[in-house]
Design an enzyme around this catalytic site. Structure first.
Site, mmCIF file in Angstrom:
data_model
loop_
_atom_site.group_PDB
_atom_site.id
_atom_site.type_symbol
_atom_site.label_atom_id
_atom_site.label_comp_id
_atom_site.label_asym_id
_atom_site.label_seq_id
_atom_site.Cartn_x
_atom_site.Cartn_y
_atom_site.Cartn_z
ATOM 1 N N ALA A 27 2.218 -15.782 -14.754
ATOM 2 C CA ALA A 27 2.304 -14.899 -15.922
ATOM 3 C C ALA A 27 3.305 -13.794 -15.670
ATOM 4 O O ALA A 27 3.423 -13.277 -14.556
ATOM 5 C CB ALA A 27 0.949 -14.286 -16.237
ATOM 6 N N ASP A 28 4.043 -13.454 -16.713
ATOM 7 C CA ASP A 28 4.924 -12.295 -16.652
ATOM 8 C C ASP A 28 4.275 -11.065 -17.270
ATOM 9 O O ASP A 28 4.634 -9.947 -16.937
ATOM 10 C CB ASP A 28 6.243 -12.602 -17.352
ATOM 11 C CG ASP A 28 7.152 -13.478 -16.502
ATOM 12 O OD1 ASP A 28 8.086 -12.930 -15.902
ATOM 13 O OD2 ASP A 28 6.900 -14.687 -16.411
#
Length: 389
Positions: free
Chosen positions: A261-262
């Site tokens: 995930a960013d």
């Protein structure tokens, strides 16, 4: 400056992949655009070099981006010959440099989170008694260096929590297979990895049947980087085209999907590499658990949902030319291009969020309470600290 590595395949003496090579006053970043065919390190001398390396995808992966930015400025600070200013001037200098670095990749919350924490540290140092610019710079250097070591420990904890949770979930299976997307291993972090760290831990436990990785077009982080890491680690693995994921799931060869995930919003909506949303939809249709593995620094409680996440759009060249824009033209001249780097997966499609403090699961109402999980984690850490004091 380009530095050719004398090692094989980007490895250090301990046989681990190393994308960030740092010692005080010196930073080299493995140019991931050239993998797996070439191992080239770029010398990063200042924040400007760091900004370009992040923007141009020399270094990528949300945790690695944050660390590379912090260390690029650390190198610049270490090599300052003179600084004619007060402690407040030094703090202002660092704050402006950090804000500049954050602009390189706006979607990755780890970068802005690291900058905020570093700014708080330098401001505290600047207001201390008898503080001067040298004291402020030293405080920054120490804080940036701690981030580097902390990331590896965090990733290994994610691996342990994730592997244990998934083994319990799939306890009816002696061995199982995991599909992953993009690159979330040592090359995307300071070491070990997030989603790929979980796969490593499952493999170490002897229960991994096979890891599947997607190409992850258009920059091919999966085929170039994840496949590279899996082969290096001798993990049984298979590369598939992005468009083959649904067929692979239908064949019954995937038991779980794990991605990185960013940015994770307060409700659990998650921004990750483009194509993640498609995988989540396919997994949901085939009743396959879909997990996000990310450190708590990837969670942004200031955003109520994924609708508020800024999605970076990248150069049309990445689609118009081969090798993510670095090769020959493959598309018709004059065609318009839409090239978002990320998409947002709704929380309702996510089975759990694996962090270094445990796995965040849904309540009986089917929703994540991420804020409560973080508050409980902080309270628990504070209680442990009091016991040890």
């Amino acid at each position: 400056m380009v530095v050719k590595s004398n090692s094989v395949g980007g490895l250090e003496e301990d046989n681990t992949l190393q994308s960030i090579c740092y010692k005080r006053g010196s930073l080299q970043l493995l140019d991931q655009r050239k993998l797996p065919l070439e191992t080239v390190y770029l010398e990063i001398k200042d924040s400007s070099d760091g900004w370009s390396a992040i923007r141009d995808m020399v270094v990528r992966g949300a945790p690695a981006i944050a660390i590379a930015a912090a260390l690029a400025l650390a190198v610049e600070v270490s090599n300052l010959e003179t600084f004619n200013g007060t402690a407040n001037d030094a703090a202002d200098f660092l704050e402006k440099k950090l804000d500049y670095l954050v602009s390189s990749r706006p979607t990755a919350v780890n970068l802005s989170d690291a900058a905020t924490k570093l700014e708080e540290i330098v401001l505290k140092a600047a207001t201390a008694d008898a503080s001067d610019s040298k004291t402020v710079f030293e405080a920054y250097l120490q804080a940036a260096e701690i981030m580097l070591s902390d990331d590896v420990a965090s990733n290994k904890a994610i691996g342990v929590y994730g592997a244990t949770f998934i083994q319990n979930l799939l306890k009816g299976l002696e061995r199982f297979s995991i599909l992953t997307h993009c690159n979330t291993g040592s090359l995307a972090t300071a070491g070990y990895g997030t989603a790929l760290g979980v796969i490593r831990a499952v493999h170490a436990a002897g229960v991994l049947e096979r890891a599947y990785c997607t190409e992850t077009r258009p920059f091919n982080q999966g085929s170039r980087l994840t496949a590279f890491e899996l082969v290096h680690e001798n993990i049984p693995a298979t590369l598939i085209a992005d468009s083959a994921a649904a067929a692979l799931m239908e064949s019954g060869r995937v038991n779980a999907v794990i991605v990185g995930a960013d940015r994770v919003a307060a409700n659990g909506d998650t921004a990750n590499k483009i194509g993640t949303y498609s995988l989540a939809l396919c997994a949901n249709y085939h009743n396959i658990p879909f997990f996000v593995a990310a450190p708590l620094t990837s969670i942004d409680l200031s955003l109520s949902s994924g609708k508020e996440i800024i999605i970076e759009e990248r150069s049309p060249k990445e689609l118009l030319y081969s090798r993510g824009g670095l090769g020959e033209q493959v598309a018709a001249s004059g065609i318009s291009v839409w090239n978002p780097a990320f998409d947002v997966t709704p929380a309702k499609l996510i089975s759990g969020i694996i962090t270094e403090k445990g796995v965040i699961t849904k309540s009986s109402a089917g929703a994540f309470d991420i804020k409560e999980f973080i508050e409980r984690t902080i309270a628990k850490s504070a209680g442990l600290h009091d016991q040890l004091a």
